[in-house]
Design an enzyme around this catalytic site. Structure first.
Site, short mmCIF file in Angstrom:
data_model
loop_
_atom_site.label_atom_id
_atom_site.label_comp_id
_atom_site.label_asym_id
_atom_site.label_seq_id
_atom_site.Cartn_x
_atom_site.Cartn_y
_atom_site.Cartn_z
N LYS A 120 -12.13 7.02 -5.65
CA LYS A 120 -12.72 7.90 -6.67
C LYS A 120 -14.05 8.49 -6.18
O LYS A 120 -14.31 9.68 -6.35
CB LYS A 120 -12.94 7.11 -7.95
CG LYS A 120 -11.65 6.76 -8.69
CD LYS A 120 -11.92 5.91 -9.91
CE LYS A 120 -10.63 5.58 -10.66
NZ LYS A 120 -10.84 4.72 -11.83
N GLY A 151 0.82 -1.21 0.00
CA GLY A 151 0.00 0.00 0.00
C GLY A 151 0.85 1.24 0.00
O GLY A 151 2.08 1.18 0.18
N PRO A 175 2.61 4.87 1.17
CA PRO A 175 3.26 5.22 2.43
C PRO A 175 2.26 5.81 3.42
O PRO A 175 1.32 6.52 3.04
CB PRO A 175 4.30 6.27 2.01
CG PRO A 175 4.52 6.05 0.55
CD PRO A 175 3.22 5.56 0.01
N GLY A 176 2.47 5.52 4.70
CA GLY A 176 1.68 6.13 5.76
C GLY A 176 0.32 5.50 5.99
O GLY A 176 -0.52 6.09 6.66
N SER A 224 -8.90 4.26 -17.31
CA SER A 224 -10.20 4.57 -16.69
C SER A 224 -10.79 5.89 -17.15
O SER A 224 -11.94 6.20 -16.83
CB SER A 224 -10.07 4.55 -15.16
OG SER A 224 -9.18 5.55 -14.73
#
Length: 797
Positions: free
Chosen positions: A743, A377, A379-380, A700
């Site tokens: 989104k 995933g 960072p943070g 997309s």
């Protein structure tokens, strides 16, 4: 013709006949002042005027020429070839040569004496060698003050070189000082010092004495620098040798004194301590056998030997590593749930997978071979902190090894003990720090491992992370098996793209999606604000940040998927409040929205918002980035032209292909859109996506680009409150895309009321909190016709 530097006894014999060379006269000039002579090519050495040197001759042509010159009792002219084009240098050397001495096997030696520099005017190649026509080179004898000063500097530098260079005889300096002619002095110095052949050739070419002295000065300065460094090194080596000898002598004295006093030798006492420690430890048979073997070598060797230090270090590593020590697991699922919920907000998928892991461990009593977990995933997002919580819930030690930037395979497997300063690899070093054989071991940044000529660390990790073979991990330093099978390995990465497929295959991927705004707000209230209050000394002062204030910080001052920057900005506010408190002993109890700009300055980030009015040729795409969701307007402009399609805004190849697909679909459906009369070869289409400095890519935006394109050509306006995402095919089908959660959150933040998504993405709505869907109308579509019917004004034709 070469130097003869390996026949000292012959050189000595030749020196005795140097008087013969003085009897050979110089070449006489003809009526035009030219001198004619046979020539020899000087290859590996240069001789200067008035210098005497032995030579070594092997080529038959050179031997024949020398014999002819000896028979005629004449001198020779030496010429030097340029390497680049085989032409000759302008200045050569006239020299006399003594009798040849046969060394056997076609080799000869002789003594030569330099006479004078000559300017080569013409060189003729014959069957027997070269013949030259030359003029004596006129060397300036009227020395000015500058020349004399240069000479003085040269002599001073040369004297220093003589003092430092052990290869130069001590009396050479006295001999040079006794020479009255400056040009002769310069040539003697050039002959004495160890100059490369190229520099000797340059000096031979320098008829001007001032130029020659400047060049020799520069060469002497360089030589002096080298000699000083060598002298310093030799002095250091000598001091080290003296120190070692002194230490050896003192140690022997200490041993003798201890024997006289009846005291036990320190060395023997150290060996006894090793024996006692090894005897008390619970070690595998192989390890105990190796440790006793090394201890025997330690007993037999001399205490002052460097090898004994290597053995001691090896024994220390064996005794400090955990071989059987382990902590007892706490497999209470309810306990784990409470720890995870207390320390982390959200991350439902990751928490569920961890609890499943613990449940299997509980049922299998620790005997199951579970996969390696890989947290992936931005960072943070809490990957490392979740690993710490897992260790806390299990009651295990937590250790972390950062793999970012590692390029050497030995960092994982260690170096062999034959190398000076060898150490085990980082895996074994971390295990020593853990102190148990079953810690929670986090391998951080596994996607940032590099590789170069020193090997591939990712390949070395294959054994570490493979349950079928890591029970007998081999470290080059230990040279025996170490059991890693009881470790709970967790790896982290920001992306799986750069992880080798073989390594990725050994891990189970658990994705950590970026936090939506609602989640960030809860994290800030439950974790970040209390922690920053404590870290900034405000724990006992009542300060509140309402939801609107936190929302402004999130929207205007952070741009990230995680919460690290959010915590930094909250920390900045509290630091300014702490300073205010120390100065005037008064702080605001409520940090309002207006105070945020005062504490943090002007906003750092600006997000697009839904348009103020419906427009033709503009549609709103909803995009996903590693930092979260964004809305992205797509603008289309139609102008007269030649059928060109241009897309700008720093878009990638995939997005460009989406634009091409959109145009192809439009052309195929031109009749349906009442564009049959439109000649596409006479118009140019320009598609632009703002924020051109930010790279964009992905499929997309296909639906949005097609909608904006059709809107621009048909003059049908697009509703301003609609955002859309989805990939499009040439047949107009809408395909699913990723990042729906982020989104939709971004669209809601931007004021969009209706969102078009592919129907196959309906399953992703389950992961979105209900609060994030309030006030939104999610429109699910399968085909572009549905998109156009929803987003465009009805046709007026």
């Amino acid at each position: 013709m070469n130097n003869s530097d390996h026949n000292d006894h012959i050189s000595a014999a030749l020196l005795q006949r140097s008087d013969e060379l003085n009897e050979i006269p110089n070449l006489s000039p003809d009526e035009n002042g030219f001198i004619h002579s046979k020539a020899l090519v000087l290859k590996d050495f240069i001789i200067f005027p008035k210098m005497i040197s032995p030579i070594f001759v092997t080529e038959m042509n050179d031997i024949q020429v020398i014999m002819e010159v000896l028979e005629a009792k004449s001198t020779l002219i030496g010429v030097v070839k340029r390497n680049e084009d085989d032409s000759f240098f302008e200045i050569g050397i006239e020299f006399a040569i003594g009798k040849l001495i046969d060394l056997g096997e076609g080799n000869y030696s002789a003594l030569i004496q330099g006479r004078r520099r000559v300017a080569i005017k013409e060189t003729i190649e014959t069957d027997s060698g070269y013949e030259v026509k030359a003029l004596p080179a006129l060397e300036i004898q009227d020395y000015d003050k500058t020349t004399k000063a240069l000479c003085k500097i040269t002599l001073d530098l040369f004297t220093q070189c003589v003092q430092l260079d052990r290869s130069l005889p001590e009396d050479i300096g006295v001999y040079v000082m006794s020479i009255s002619e400056i040009d002769w002095q310069a040539d003697v110095i050039a002959s004495a010092i160890s100059l490369p052949l190229e520099k000797r050739i340059n000096i031979l070419q320098m008829v001007n004495i001032q130029q020659r002295l400047e060049f020799i000065n520069s060469s002497l300065a360089q030589e002096l620098d080298v000699l000083r460094i060598e002298d310093d090194l030799q002095s250091k080596v000598q001091r080290e040798v003296d120190k070692n000898q002194r230490e050896f002598y003192l140690r022997e004295q200490i041993k003798a004194i201890q024997l006289e006093l009846g005291e036990r030798d320190i060395w023997e006492q150290e060996i006894i301590e090793y024996q006692q420690k090894i005897g008390k430890m619970v070690l595998p048979d192989e390890v105990r056998k190796t440790a006793n073997k090394e201890l025997s070598r330690l007993k037999e060797g001399p205490s002052f030997s460097p090898e004994m230090g290597i053995i001691r270090s090896y024994l220390d590593w064996i005794m400090e590593l955990p071989w059987t020590e382990q902590t007892e697991d706490n497999l209470d699922i309810n306990h784990a749930i409470s720890i995870l919920e207390e320390n982390h907000f959200g991350l439902k998928k990751a928490k569920d997978r961890v609890l499943e892991y613990l449940a299997v461990e509980n049922l299998g009593k620790g005997e199951t071979k579970q996969p390696i977990l890989c947290f992936v995933g931005p960072p943070g997002t809490g990957k490392t902190s979740l690993g710490k919580s897992i260790a806390q819930s299990l009651g295990r030690k937590f250790v972390r090894l950062s793999l970012g930037g590692i390029r050497d395979e030995a960092e994982i497997r260690g170096h062999r003990r034959t190398y000076i300063g060898a150490l085990p690899g980082r895996v074994i070093q971390t295990m020593r720090r853990a102190g148990t054989i079953n810690p929670v071991f986090m391998l951080d940044e596994v996607d940032k491992i590099g590789n170069d000529f020193r090997g591939d660390p990712a390949a070395a990790l294959l054994e570490v992370l493979d349950r079928e073979q890591n029970y007998a991990f081999s470290d080059h330093y230990l040279e025996m098996s170490y059991d890693l099978s009881k470790i709970m390995f967790i790896t982290t990465a920001n992306s799986t793209d750069s992880i080798p497929s073989a390594l990725l295959d050994r891990m189970e991927i658990i994705e950590f999606p970026g936090y939506i705004e609602e989640e960030k707000m809860e994290i800030a209230k439950q974790f970040l604000i209390p922690r920053q209050l404590e870290e900034n000394g405000l724990k006992n002062i009542s300060i509140e940040l309402p939801d609107k204030t936190i929302s402004k910080i999130i929207r205007d001052f952070t741009y990230e998927a995680g919460v690290r920057n959010l915590e930094r900005e909250i920390g900045k506010i509290f630091r300014k409040i702490a300073r205010q408190y120390t100065e005037i002993h008064s702080v605001p109890t409520l940090v309002t929205v207006n105070m945020v700009d005062e504490f943090l300055g002007p906003p750092k980030y600006f997000f697009f918002e839904a348009g103020e009015e419906d427009e033709a040729g503009t549609a709103m795409a909803i995009a996903w980035t590693e930092n979260g969701g964004e809305i992205m307007p797509v603008e289309v402009l139609i102008t007269d032209g030649k059928g060109n399609l241009q897309i700008t805004g720093q878009v990638g190849n995939v997005m460009q292909e989406s634009a091409q697909a959109a145009l192809s679909y439009l052309k195929s459906k031109s009749t349906s859109f009442k564009l049959k009369k439109l000649d596409f070869e006479k118009i140019d289409i320009h598609i632009h996506i703002p924020e051109g400095a930010i790279p964009k890519d992905g499929p997309s935006a296909g639906v949005t680009i097609t909608t904006a394109l059709i809107s621009a050509l048909t003059k049908r306006k697009v509703y301003k409150d609609i955002g859309m995402t989805g990939e499009i095919t040439l047949r107009g089908k809408v395909l699913p895309v990723g990042g729906i959660r982020e989104k939709i959150t971004a669209a809601r933040r931007a004021g969009i009321k209706r969102i078009i998504i592919p129907r196959k993405n309906e399953k992703d709505l389950v992961e979105i909190p209900k609060s994030a869907l309030e006030g939104l109308e999610i429109l699910k579509v399968d085909h572009l016709d549905e998109v156009l019917e929803i987003s465009l004004y009805p046709s007026t034709n």
